[in-house]
Motif scaffolding. Structure first.
Motif, PDB file in Angstrom:
ATOM      1  N   LEU A   1      11.966  -0.630  -2.215  1.00 22.07           N
ATOM      2  CA  LEU A   1      11.370  -1.599  -3.451  1.00 22.07           C
ATOM      3  C   LEU A   1      11.569  -2.598  -3.362  1.00 22.07           C
ATOM      4  O   LEU A   1      11.306  -3.411  -3.488  1.00 22.07           O
ATOM      5  N   ILE A   2      12.885  -2.926  -3.484  1.00 25.28           N
ATOM      6  CA  ILE A   2      14.179  -4.168  -3.318  1.00 25.28           C
ATOM      7  C   ILE A   2      13.397  -5.657  -2.337  1.00 25.28           C
ATOM      8  O   ILE A   2      12.619  -6.044  -2.138  1.00 25.28           O
ATOM      9  N   GLN A   3      13.577  -4.302  -0.752  1.00 20.54           N
ATOM     10  CA  GLN A   3      13.123  -4.986   0.605  1.00 20.54           C
ATOM     11  C   GLN A   3      11.615  -4.910   0.276  1.00 20.54           C
ATOM     12  O   GLN A   3      11.192  -6.535   0.908  1.00 20.54           O
TER      13      GLN A   3
ATOM     14  N   LYS B   1      -1.694  11.660  -3.671  1.00 22.64           N
ATOM     15  CA  LYS B   1      -1.388  10.332  -3.428  1.00 22.64           C
ATOM     16  C   LYS B   1      -1.746   9.370  -2.270  1.00 22.64           C
ATOM     17  O   LYS B   1      -1.561   9.055  -2.546  1.00 22.64           O
TER      18      LYS B   1
ATOM     19  N   GLN C   1       9.878  -5.996  -2.048  1.00 19.94           N
ATOM     20  CA  GLN C   1       9.897  -7.707  -3.326  1.00 19.94           C
ATOM     21  C   GLN C   1       9.711  -8.548  -1.940  1.00 19.94           C
ATOM     22  O   GLN C   1       9.617  -9.902  -1.929  1.00 19.94           O
TER      23      GLN C   1
ATOM     24  N   ARG D   1      -2.103  -6.136  -8.202  1.00 20.23           N
ATOM     25  CA  ARG D   1      -2.047  -6.732  -9.606  1.00 20.23           C
ATOM     26  C   ARG D   1      -1.685  -8.278  -9.045  1.00 20.23           C
ATOM     27  O   ARG D   1      -1.829  -9.484  -9.962  1.00 20.23           O
TER      28      ARG D   1
ATOM     29  N   LYS E   1       0.477  -0.770  -6.469  1.00 16.86           N
ATOM     30  CA  LYS E   1       0.493  -1.343  -7.552  1.00 16.86           C
ATOM     31  C   LYS E   1       0.176  -3.297  -7.302  1.00 16.86           C
ATOM     32  O   LYS E   1      -0.329  -4.067  -8.602  1.00 16.86           O
TER      33      LYS E   1
ATOM     34  N   GLN F   1      14.430   3.341  -3.856  1.00 14.40           N
ATOM     35  CA  GLN F   1      15.085   1.650  -4.814  1.00 14.40           C
ATOM     36  C   GLN F   1      14.848   0.709  -3.838  1.00 14.40           C
ATOM     37  O   GLN F   1      14.527  -0.082  -4.170  1.00 14.40           O
TER      38      GLN F   1
ATOM     39  N   ASP G   1       3.153   3.659  -3.654  1.00 13.39           N
ATOM     40  CA  ASP G   1       2.948   2.581  -4.881  1.00 13.39           C
ATOM     41  C   ASP G   1       3.213   1.588  -5.049  1.00 13.39           C
ATOM     42  O   ASP G   1       2.085   0.834  -5.364  1.00 13.39           O
TER      43      ASP G   1
ATOM     44  N   ALA H   1       6.417   7.459  -0.045  1.00  8.94           N
ATOM     45  CA  ALA H   1       5.589   7.666  -1.164  1.00  8.94           C
ATOM     46  C   ALA H   1       6.078   6.266  -2.255  1.00  8.94           C
ATOM     47  O   ALA H   1       5.320   5.998  -3.027  1.00  8.94           O
ATOM     48  N   ALA H   2       7.135   5.936  -2.697  1.00 11.92           N
ATOM     49  CA  ALA H   2       7.927   5.075  -3.568  1.00 11.92           C
ATOM     50  C   ALA H   2       6.722   3.689  -2.896  1.00 11.92           C
ATOM     51  O   ALA H   2       6.586   2.714  -3.614  1.00 11.92           O
TER      52      ALA H   2
END
Lengths: 315, 434, 414
Positions: free
Chosen positions: C85-87, C143, C89, C121, C117, C82, C113, C109-110
């Motif tokens: 993902l914040i980093q 994946k 962002q 987007r 995405k 998690q 992904d 993997a995160a």
């Protein structure tokens, strides 16, 4: 089969004694002060690092004495200037204080010693295999660990049961406010207890450091299992902690040596069903779940007997 | 574990003036939720607000246990995590079968998952309060977290399970791809959950929870079973934790073992306590502070863990009621209009205090630079002023700021104490008590 | 009141974000380094960061990439998906188009992904993910993702190389498998079983153990099992403390077997092996060691050690950065979309000698693999590890062709 049983028993006892070394201090602190000391494992880590540093300067044996004294002093300072101020705000505040302390200690250790494992070796005097069973060596150092645990157990028992300090500590277990009313300096007793508890953790650190890995994340590795030991054994019960340590050590060791799973007992599932929760459960071996068994034990014991196996007071 | 003091909001004092204040506070809260992302428009701030919203719901749900019922849990993340996992599975199923369920309803899946597991696990674990409850929650937390790595088909092992929130049917043209749309989804649920949880504290059940916290024996005497009340409170906490977990799953589009773990359980305990358990809005404050610390601290300093530890030790030792009670102790002064008597003293005290803090920060950073072995090339930036770590002048500055700041600050705070006493006395004379 | 005063003392510390992050010029190409810089994985993450910063400095000294300076932006993910993902962002907000990460397949993997995405987007704001160490095969199989490039050999390829080596060692008769119980450990164990059965049907698998990840303090019971099984070789994908404690317990019990490992060379590994005294009994599989004697690699190691005071853990990081430069220059652009296209199928002379290629089908880099053993050194091997006096010695080199596996990737291209 006999070989595996003998060796597993030996390994279980050895691991259990390490757990006891660590939890003896915690059970004294927890039962007397009601403090869930989450930084206990951090004091154990401090012990290991102090031990390592002092071993390099003055040798292992002086370090074994000096490092616990130093850590005990740190512990007393923590009690005097931290916990005592927080005590009146309840146990959650105390608990969070030790949480914060664990964070800070880990970072300080990293700042001083870095993040890599230390080259902390077994003293040469004990660096030989003590005996060999079924062609497996048992190092003399492990026997030494065993011996220290037993000595500490006996010494603590004697102090608690046969001395005046022990009497006060015992009384404080069941009637904490009564002891204060009788005019004992409970503050000083608490400080002493906390100091002794952390010093015991440090003894475990100095001794376990060379046997395990001395690294800045070693505290996190042992954290919650210590609570399992003292709660399962029964709060305030030193024999309980001793017994629970052995029980958990043996439980884990024997579970590891077993490869059985539901699949091996009842036969594999029809492969056409595909992967599902059932197949996961069906195929998991006892060895795989060994490390979570202590927590199963914890939950079961608390549901059935909330005072722990050998405790007298409800937690 | 039953010494958690808390002043229950008094139900009697509902004068019209109080009502206005009450509705104004909620109005400001809702307005802030709506307007903040329009003021701070960067993607980063939208992410931050989203995380704060999730953390706030989670912390509020935790406070149902800790603040309102007096139950200390070390495993609250179990319900958060299971809510997240069920939500991800739900989203994948909705997308795969083309069900007409838009994303804003997904948090309900998480909520009911949390509720269900709360119902199952709660009954045995709430039989007793205190340490027994705390330790059972610790054990169950470890059990569930470890099982999540074993039960691979459901939890996806270490990598977890991913989903794609834009695969769900769009609602009013929103497909929830952009972060701002996700933020408003979280904000919507934050407002709904906060209102619901506040309402819960005003119900007879909420009152009985307080009673169980303060004196379970008397509750028993008057014919209630404390176990049942703890159990109901536990189930509600599980429900809202599940909603928070589902929102986290929507935000990250992934659910994995870290959701369930001890770290997550610890963070929510921190946030709730730091914010203050005695006031309903305390956990929201705590969620803001802890989330910001988690996000920002590691960006500005390598030894963030040390600051983290120091801040927590500081708050626990000197503001054990949390930030909320720190704010609320000024309420009688504000109402009596005597706040102005203390403000000058605050303004005087803040200067040396800040200097002292700078000194401490500078000292820590110098030590950190040396411990990492790059002191010679390292420049510390404090308030955009560069300091060279290897320069003795910097050491001197750090020492002077720390030691000098400390003593001057101590002096000025004596002034604050005196001013506080004067202001408080004046407030009492006007009939306002703390 | 005293409380209030001291609380106010504590509060300003909350105002920490006033620390300024250094402003950077516009003509730099920034690479977000998302790895643990605090917590348990920090020792590894910091080593990686120093490596990448050294490589960036080296490229900058030679004029940068297309005239732009390279800057590594450290982003601490605390080994948590998690948080990563914040980093990521944060990296997006800072206008970073390239991120690199290595520690933890869950994180990888995160991130993979996330990048997929994000790119779908936000067309026109694409970012690329360079993976230098997460080896879960799934990332370049089921994946797989167009925006992800991997420079480390995945665990299946490493096993292919290892078993190709073991094929020619007749003394290996009984093999014991012990691995961490998560996706990576499981893929090591399944592939080892499958490949050994195909290449050396005479070898017996006498044990197959999975233990919980990073939770074991005492490996003595596991060692007892290995001993009881009569194994002569152990294959393990363990890393971190799990390999160190495993080897220590083995040495304590006097277990004499050969250890075929993936990560015995990781931070702290050499110290632990030296402590145990297992001289040339621990083997590792990686993409190269300077003691093999390939000239450019030896030179690089010398200057690297002199400057960074550590040994080069990640020769693949060198390949990654140099290939990034080569691809950008081939594309004549730093636009991530064009760089990605240029990277596909790019051939490259790797640091430790030999040809490698970024396979187009799955973005897995294929390269020669080395088997080396850790122990006392001769004059020909100048480099020791972690100041132990012991170092890695080449045992075998497996050529690219022998270190290749087909992929199941069905890549969706933009």
């Amino acid at each position: 089969m006999l070989e595996l049983i003998v060796i597993s028993t030996l390994n279980g006892v050895l691991f259990g004694m390490l757990l006891f070394l660590l939890s003896s201090g915690l059970t004294v602190i927890f039962s007397m002060m009601g403090v869930l000391n989450f930084a206990h494992a951090s004091f154990y880590m401090l012990g290991a690092f102090f031990g390592y540093q002092l071993t390099r300067w003055i040798g292992f044996w002086p370090a074994l004495i000096l490092a616990p004294l130093l850590v005990g002093a740190v512990g007393m300072a923590v009690e005097r200037y931290g916990l005592r101020q927080t005590h009146k705000h309840g146990h959650v505040a105390e608990l969070l204080l030790t949480f914060g302390l664990a964070f800070a200690i880990e970072q300080v250790v990293q700042m001083i010693w870095g993040k890599l494992p230390m080259d902390y070796r077994v003293p040469e005097l004990l660096d030989f295999p003590a005996f060999t069973i079924f062609s497996t060596n048992y190092p003399a150092y492990k026997m030494f660990m065993l011996l220290v645990s037993v000595v500490i157990f006996i010494a603590l028992l004697v102090v608690l049961k046969r001395t005046r300090v022990g009497l006060i500590v015992q009384a404080a277990l069941t009637h904490p406010s009564m002891v204060a009313h009788l005019g004992h300096n409970v503050g000083r007793v608490f400080m002493l207890v906390f100091g002794v508890g952390t010093a015991l953790a440090a003894v475990a650190g100095v001794i376990a450091g060379p046997a395990l890995v001395t690294q800045s994340d070693m505290a996190a590795l042992l954290g919650p299992i210590l609570f399992v030991v003292i709660v399962v054994g029964g709060l305030g019960s030193l024999p309980g902690a001793f017994f629970a340590s052995l029980l958990i050590g043996l439980l884990q060791t024997f579970a590891v040596s077993m490869n059985g799973s539901l699949a091996s007992v009842f036969g594999p599932l029809d492969p056409s069903t595909g992967a599902s929760l059932l197949t996961d459960v069906w195929n998991v071996t006892i060895a795989q779940i060994a490390p979570i068994l202590p927590y199963v034990l914890l939950v079961l014991v608390l549901i059935v007997r909330p005072m722990g196996l050998m405790g007298t007071r409800e937690t | 574990m039953t010494e958690l003091t808390s002043s229950a909001p008094s139900p009697t004092g509902s004068t019209p003036a109080r009502n206005i204040g009450f509705y104004a506070a909620w109005g400001i809260f809702i307005l802030a939720v709506v307007l903040l992302p329009l003021i701070f428009r960067s993607g980063g701030s939208h992410t931050t607000f989203s995380l704060i919203g999730i953390a706030a719901i989670f912390a509020l749900s935790y406070n149902i246990l800790l603040g309102q019922t007096g139950l200390l849990s070390f495993g609250h993340a179990v319900y958060y995590g299971l809510g997240g996992f069920l939500a991800v599975h739900g989203m994948n199923a909705i997308a795969a079968h083309g069900l007409p369920v838009p994303l804003p309803f997904v948090p309900l899946i998480g909520g009911f998952a949390g509720l269900m597991f709360g119902i199952v696990i709660g009954w045995v674990s709430t039989q007793r309060a205190g340490t027994v409850f705390a330790m059972i929650s610790l054990g169950i937390g470890e059990l569930v977290a470890s099982s999540s790595l074993i039960l691979r088909s459901f939890f996806g092992g270490e990598a977890g399970i991913t989903t794609n929130r834009t695969d769900l049917p769009a609602l009013f043209g929103w497909n929830f791809g952009p972060q701002i749309q996700v933020y408003y989804l979280i904000g919507f649920w934050l407002v709904i959950s906060a209102i619901a949880m506040y309402a819960l504290t005003r119900t007879p059940l909420g009152r009985m929870c307080n009673a169980v916290r303060d004196n379970p024996e008397r509750v028993q005497f008057i014919g209630y079973d404390p176990h049942v009340i703890r159990y109901l409170s536990f189930c509600f906490a599980g429900f809202f934790a599940g909603i928070a977990g589902a929102l986290a799953a929507i935000n990250f589009e992934i659910a994995n073992a870290a959701y369930l773990g001890a770290v997550q359980s610890g963070v929510v305990l921190f946030a709730t306590f730091i914010g203050g358990v005695s006031y309903f809005f305390g956990p929201i404050l705590g969620a803001i502070v802890v989330t910001m610390l988690q996000l920002e601290l590691s960006d500005v300093t390598t030894v963030w863990q040390l600051y983290f530890g120091i801040i927590f030790i500081g708050i626990v030792m000197f503001a054990p009621g949390g930030l909320a009670s720190l704010l609320m102790m000024h309420r009688p002064l504000v109402r009596a209009g005597t706040l102005s008597m203390i403000l000058p003293a605050y303004l005087i005290a803040i200067v040396p205090t800040l200097l002292f803090a700078c000194g401490v920060i500078l000292t820590i950073e110098i030590l950190a630079a040396y411990s990492q072995g790059n002191a010679a090339s390292s420049t510390i930036r404090l308030f955009r002023i560069p300091f060279e770590a290897a320069n003795p002048m910097t050491w001197l500055a750090a020492a002077v700021l720390t030691i000098g700041g400390f003593f001057v600050a101590r002096m000025t705070w004596r002034g604050v104490t005196a001013a506080w006493d004067r202001a408080m006395t004046a407030a009492r004379e006007r009939g306002y008590h703390a | 009141m005293r409380k209030l005063m001291l609380a106010a003392l504590a509060l300003p510390v909350l105002a920490l974000p006033v620390f300024g992050t250094p402003a950077s010029a516009a003509d730099t190409v920034k690479i977000g380094y998302i790895d643990p810089l605090s917590g348990g994985g920090a020792s590894v993450g910091e080593g990686g960061l120093k490596t990448f910063q050294y490589l960036a400095d080296q490229i900058n000294a030679e004029g940068g990439i297309l005239g732009q300076k390279v800057e590594i932006v450290p982003l601490d993910n605390k080994t948590n998906p998690q948080e990563s993902l914040i980093q990521a962002q944060k990296a997006v907000d800072a206008g970073i188009h390239y991120i690199t990460q290595g520690n933890g397949s869950a994180v990888a993997a995160a991130l993979s992904d996330f990048v997929a995405k994000h790119n779908s987007r936000n067309p026109g704001k694409e970012m690329l993910y360079f993976n230098y160490a997460a080896v879960d095969p799934i990332l370049t199989n089921e994946k797989c993702n167009y925006w992800h490039f991997r420079w480390d050999a995945n665990s299946d390829i490493k096993m292919e190389a290892l078993t190709n080596y073991m094929k020619g060692v007749p003394t290996i008769k009984k093999v014991y498998l012990i691995n961490q119980d998560y996706s990576f450990g499981q893929s090591v164990r399944t592939e080892a079983r499958k490949m050994l059965a195909a290449k050396r049907p005479d070898v017996q698998i006498v044990g197959d153990e999975l233990h919980p990840l990073l939770k074991i303090t005492d490996f003595a019971p596991y060692i007892a099992k290995i001993k009881a099984s009569g194994a002569d070789s152990v294959v393990t994908g363990n890393w971190g403390q799990d390999i160190a404690l495993l080897l220590k317990a083995a040495a304590d019990a006097g277990l004499k077997v050969n250890w075929y490992t993936y990560y015995a060379g990781g931070a702290g590994g050499p110290t632990a092996i030296k402590q145990t005294g297992l001289d040339h009994q621990v083997f590792q599989i990686n993409e190269g060691i300077p003691n093999a004697g390939y000239k450019p690699s030896v030179e690089f190691e010398k200057t690297f050690r002199a400057k960074v005071h550590m040994s080069l853990w990640y020769p693949r990081a060198v390949n990654e950065m140099r290939m990034f430069k080569a691809a950008a220059e081939k594309a004549k652009s730093l636009d991530p979309v064009k760089v990605a296209a240029a990277l596909e199928g790019l051939e490259f002379d790797v640091l430790d000698g030999g040809k490698g290629v970024m396979r187009k089908e799955d973005h897995q880099f294929l390269q020669p693999i080395y088997i080396s053993s850790f122990g006392s050194l001769t004059d020909k091997e100048p480099f020791d590890e972690e100041g132990t006096g012991w170092g890695w010695k080449e045992v075998a080199k497996v050529d690219t062709a022998q270190a290749t596996l087909p992929t199941t990737c069905k890549m969706k291209r933009p």
